[in-house]
Design an enzyme around this catalytic site. Sequence first.
Site, PDB file in Angstrom:
ATOM      1  N   LYS A 274      26.696  41.395  -3.024  1.00  0.00           N
ATOM      2  CA  LYS A 274      26.010  42.659  -3.343  1.00  0.00           C
ATOM      3  C   LYS A 274      24.868  42.925  -2.358  1.00  0.00           C
ATOM      4  O   LYS A 274      24.751  44.015  -1.805  1.00  0.00           O
ATOM      5  CB  LYS A 274      25.441  42.611  -4.773  1.00  0.00           C
ATOM      6  CG  LYS A 274      26.501  42.503  -5.850  1.00  0.00           C
ATOM      7  CD  LYS A 274      25.886  42.543  -7.234  1.00  0.00           C
ATOM      8  CE  LYS A 274      24.981  41.368  -7.531  1.00  0.00           C
ATOM      9  NZ  LYS A 274      25.654  40.056  -7.502  1.00  0.00           N
ATOM     10  N   THR A 275      24.042  41.900  -2.173  1.00  0.00           N
ATOM     11  CA  THR A 275      22.921  42.084  -1.258  1.00  0.00           C
ATOM     12  C   THR A 275      23.441  42.291   0.163  1.00  0.00           C
ATOM     13  O   THR A 275      22.899  43.095   0.919  1.00  0.00           O
ATOM     14  CB  THR A 275      21.964  40.879  -1.328  1.00  0.00           C
ATOM     15  OG1 THR A 275      21.583  40.704  -2.692  1.00  0.00           O
ATOM     16  CG2 THR A 275      20.722  41.097  -0.497  1.00  0.00           C
TER      17      THR A 275
ATOM     18  N   ASP B  75      18.584  46.955  -5.040  1.00  0.00           N
ATOM     19  CA  ASP B  75      19.205  45.652  -5.331  1.00  0.00           C
ATOM     20  C   ASP B  75      18.721  45.166  -6.696  1.00  0.00           C
ATOM     21  O   ASP B  75      17.680  45.611  -7.179  1.00  0.00           O
ATOM     22  CB  ASP B  75      18.806  44.645  -4.241  1.00  0.00           C
ATOM     23  CG  ASP B  75      19.740  43.426  -4.209  1.00  0.00           C
ATOM     24  OD1 ASP B  75      20.681  43.375  -5.031  1.00  0.00           O
ATOM     25  OD2 ASP B  75      19.526  42.542  -3.365  1.00  0.00           O
ATOM     26  N   GLU B  76      19.455  44.255  -7.320  1.00  0.00           N
ATOM     27  CA  GLU B  76      19.075  43.681  -8.619  1.00  0.00           C
ATOM     28  C   GLU B  76      18.787  44.786  -9.634  1.00  0.00           C
ATOM     29  O   GLU B  76      17.792  44.747 -10.363  1.00  0.00           O
ATOM     30  CB  GLU B  76      17.836  42.776  -8.466  1.00  0.00           C
ATOM     31  CG  GLU B  76      17.970  41.696  -7.419  1.00  0.00           C
ATOM     32  CD  GLU B  76      18.734  40.470  -7.897  1.00  0.00           C
ATOM     33  OE1 GLU B  76      19.209  40.478  -9.049  1.00  0.00           O
ATOM     34  OE2 GLU B  76      18.872  39.526  -7.095  1.00  0.00           O
TER      35      GLU B  76
ATOM     36  N   ARG C 120      23.073  29.625  -8.108  1.00  0.00           N
ATOM     37  CA  ARG C 120      22.309  29.487  -6.855  1.00  0.00           C
ATOM     38  C   ARG C 120      22.930  28.429  -5.963  1.00  0.00           C
ATOM     39  O   ARG C 120      22.653  28.341  -4.780  1.00  0.00           O
ATOM     40  CB  ARG C 120      20.842  29.086  -7.123  1.00  0.00           C
ATOM     41  CG  ARG C 120      19.999  30.055  -7.933  1.00  0.00           C
ATOM     42  CD  ARG C 120      20.078  31.449  -7.416  1.00  0.00           C
ATOM     43  NE  ARG C 120      21.050  32.229  -8.185  1.00  0.00           N
ATOM     44  CZ  ARG C 120      21.589  33.350  -7.766  1.00  0.00           C
ATOM     45  NH1 ARG C 120      21.283  33.840  -6.597  1.00  0.00           N
ATOM     46  NH2 ARG C 120      22.466  34.001  -8.513  1.00  0.00           N
TER      47      ARG C 120
HETATM   48  N1  LIG Z   1      32.828  39.051   3.186  1.00  0.00           N
HETATM   49  C1  LIG Z   1      32.129  37.913   3.254  1.00  0.00           C
HETATM   50  N2  LIG Z   1      32.631  36.850   3.945  1.00  0.00           N
HETATM   51  C2  LIG Z   1      31.951  35.691   4.027  1.00  0.00           C
HETATM   52  N3  LIG Z   1      30.763  35.467   3.423  1.00  0.00           N
HETATM   53  C3  LIG Z   1      30.210  36.472   2.720  1.00  0.00           C
HETATM   54  C4  LIG Z   1      30.859  37.737   2.586  1.00  0.00           C
HETATM   55  N4  LIG Z   1      30.081  38.532   1.834  1.00  0.00           N
HETATM   56  C5  LIG Z   1      28.991  37.805   1.497  1.00  0.00           C
HETATM   57  N5  LIG Z   1      29.035  36.568   2.023  1.00  0.00           N
HETATM   58  C6  LIG Z   1      28.062  35.478   1.863  1.00  0.00           C
HETATM   59  O1  LIG Z   1      28.049  35.106   0.481  1.00  0.00           O
HETATM   60  C7  LIG Z   1      26.767  34.711   0.070  1.00  0.00           C
HETATM   61  C8  LIG Z   1      26.341  35.530  -1.135  1.00  0.00           C
HETATM   62  O2  LIG Z   1      26.121  36.872  -0.753  1.00  0.00           O
HETATM   63  P1  LIG Z   1      24.994  37.780  -1.400  1.00  0.00           P
HETATM   64  O3  LIG Z   1      23.713  37.028  -1.457  1.00  0.00           O
HETATM   65  O4  LIG Z   1      25.026  39.086  -0.727  1.00  0.00           O
HETATM   66  O5  LIG Z   1      25.576  37.903  -2.886  1.00  0.00           O
HETATM   67  P2  LIG Z   1      24.956  38.646  -4.139  1.00  0.00           P
HETATM   68  O6  LIG Z   1      26.073  39.296  -4.853  1.00  0.00           O
HETATM   69  O7  LIG Z   1      23.841  39.494  -3.734  1.00  0.00           O
HETATM   70  O8  LIG Z   1      24.445  37.399  -4.992  1.00  0.00           O
HETATM   71  P3  LIG Z   1      23.380  37.400  -6.205  1.00  0.00           P
HETATM   72  O9  LIG Z   1      24.083  37.967  -7.386  1.00  0.00           O
HETATM   73  O10 LIG Z   1      23.045  35.958  -6.407  1.00  0.00           O
HETATM   74  O11 LIG Z   1      22.223  38.228  -5.763  1.00  0.00           O
HETATM   75  C9  LIG Z   1      25.873  34.890   1.251  1.00  0.00           C
HETATM   76  O12 LIG Z   1      25.699  33.656   1.878  1.00  0.00           O
HETATM   77  C10 LIG Z   1      26.640  35.858   2.142  1.00  0.00           C
HETATM   78  O13 LIG Z   1      26.305  35.702   3.492  1.00  0.00           O
HETATM   79 MG   LIG Z   2      21.808  39.481  -4.276  1.00  0.00          MG
END
Ligand SMILES: Nc1ncnc2c1ncn2[C@@H]1O[C@H](COP(=O)(O)OP(=O)(O)OP(=O)(O)O)[C@@H](O)[C@H]1O
Ligand SMILES: [Mg+2]
Length: 669
Positions: free
Chosen positions: A30-31, A216-217, A602
């Site tokens: 998401k981020t 975000d969040e 995490r």
């Molecule tokens: N398409 C992708 N291919 C490989 N790695 C990815 C891809 N998309 C995201 N990532 C990696 O996955 C990890 C999690 O991504 P991110 O932090 O954006 O998730 P999030 O949904 O925001 O998580 P949270 O809910 O904990 O905030 C990061 O290390 C990011 O670099």
């Molecule tokens: Mg995030």
Amino acid sequence: MAHRLNDRQDEAVKYVSGPLLVLAGAGSGKTSVITTKIAYLIQECGLKARNIVAVTFTNKAAREMKERVGKLVQGKASHGLTVSTFHNLGMNIIRKEYKALGFKPGFSIFDQQDARALLVELMHKQLSDGEDSVDVVQHMISNWKNDLVLPQQALDRARNEEEMLAARVYVNYNRTLKAFNAVDFDDLILLPVQMFREHQEILQKWQNKIHYMLVDEYQDTNSSQYLMVKQLVGDRAMFTVVGDDDQSIYAWRGARPENLGLLNQDFPGLKLVKLEQNYRSTSRILKAANVLIANNPHVFEKTLWSDMGMGDEIRVVRCRNEDSESERVATEILTHRLKHDTSWKDYAILYRGNFQSRLLEMKLQEHQIPYHINGGTSFFARAEVKDMMAYLRLLVNPDDDNAFLRIVNVPRREIGASTLEKLGTYAGQRHISLYQACHEMGLEEVMDARYVDKLRRFTKWMDDLARISDSEPMKGVRLLVTESDYENWLYQNCSSDIIAEKRMGNIEFLVGSIQQSLERGDEDTTLEDAITRLILRDMMDRQEEEEDHDKVQLLTLHASKGLEYPHVFMIGMEEELLPHRTSIEEDNIEEERRLTYVGITRARQRLVMTLAASRRQFGETLDTTPSRFLDELPQEDLVYEGWEQRSTPEQRHARGQEALDDILRGLDL
Ligand SMILES: Nc1ncnc2c1ncn2[C@@H]1O[C@H](COP(=O)(O)OP(=O)(O)OP(=O)(O)O)[C@@H](O)[C@H]1O
Ligand SMILES: [Mg+2]
């Protein structure tokens, strides 16, 4: 970015024809979607960086996001981009629109403690049986502000004595803040929202500035924050918000996961994208998180999978007491690092309450493991730093009575309590600030000329400093430090010279940060801005500058949101700690479960949970009960260590049933 987006992520990034909600579980990117989208908007859609606003939850997250965008968008193209917290955004709006809000320049921001001190003063008559009620009232006022309930409305709606009392204090409290030319933390959101309601033309100006907004969040926004987003995006509705209802952990601060649903009503054209692949954790860790959270009711159904391999089992380590728990975590990190040649920063230790970090710190120090505490005893909470901040606040805002009272006699200027009391009464009757009152001719009538003289000597000195600071801010600040003679005072009042030296070092550090802030900011950055920024930084993230160095990270589960680490320890997996005692009492287990879900997700490769079989509490050593959440995890993925015999929940249930049968038999029914 190093990785390629999957189709869903790509869709979310490229959808720019209307409002978009990305709803997805932890670690699904998401981020990443937000950062990539900012770059996409600038590079492919021709938007100017200054017309894009991204909002995240903590300053740390904002910093990280800025960094990530900086890597994607080189050079000047990213200049002027706003990536900030809701509170920072609110502060910037107030800073630019203070006139419309009826404030004077250089307004002060009261932190939690300042606000509490003010409430104690306002409520002193009602405080015969201790200050507990202050906290209750503070919480109620905060809730009102978060729900956009103004003092008059709170009065009208009060249904009982308690609410009536709190509402009356609320009226007084707001009036006093205004008189101090100050706002509190919740006002940073409430005031802009209120102003936008009343002044369409100001709202339009901001709407014209913000062409695209990203949040975000989103699950942790409260009503006033939600409204702020809604106002700023206006009818154009060009925004992307991302969130995960399973990670909503700020209900106690008024966050509404239902805001995710509200979006649908308020923006009928809302497009929904769900992400389902997790790129962070091993399948085993992810499964544990999924199985746990399945015990909560769900607003939205989500599935989440990972192809990062099965990974190691999750270890659940039971230690004799809290000493051995901390010792165990420290030595495990030490040996694991040696064996696998990892960095310190690959390890995070997560806990429910701040107090749990103390023992850990001792053990980590013993083993000479470098660590960083996120949100520990803050630099800004130290007395000498608070003193100097009060001087600075007074320098830019003479009406800040709290600041005035804190330092008018520190170092000693023979301005005693009775002088201040008389001054307070005088100022109160005339509705002016203490500082202003010092300048009034009538003061001689209420106190001895000797004391008036002492007060005026102080304000004259401050006035001179303020004049100097206007043209040469840093000169003013440095003079303030030397002429106040604070250093001498420190040496006289500290138990040793070493401590005094250390405290003086903190003040030097503070002065250095102001200088940096002035140098780093735009050309028109004033001393006021620099100080306001410091205050806000203090409130939002009590982190040291060096946090990014190679250190083991210690943080609360709340603070860990959005972050990731290869190796995670979750300590204190016990009833009354996680879930927390008050949540058990208030039947608020679902939020604690979400918190546990946040903690588990995490971890990237390895997750270790620890607990102490007994724990000291109020001078007694008590046996603990393992957290119910341990029972809810998939048992086939756990390895228990240090348990004499870990029975399954079924076995325990059966044992309970046997015991009950015994009792029933004994009763001879
Ligand atoms: N398409 C992708 N291919 C490989 N790695 C990815 C891809 N998309 C995201 N990532 C990696 O996955 C990890 C999690 O991504 P991110 O932090 O954006 O998730 P999030 O949904 O925001 O998580 P949270 O809910 O904990 O905030 C990061 O290390 C990011 O670099
Ligand atoms: Mg995030």
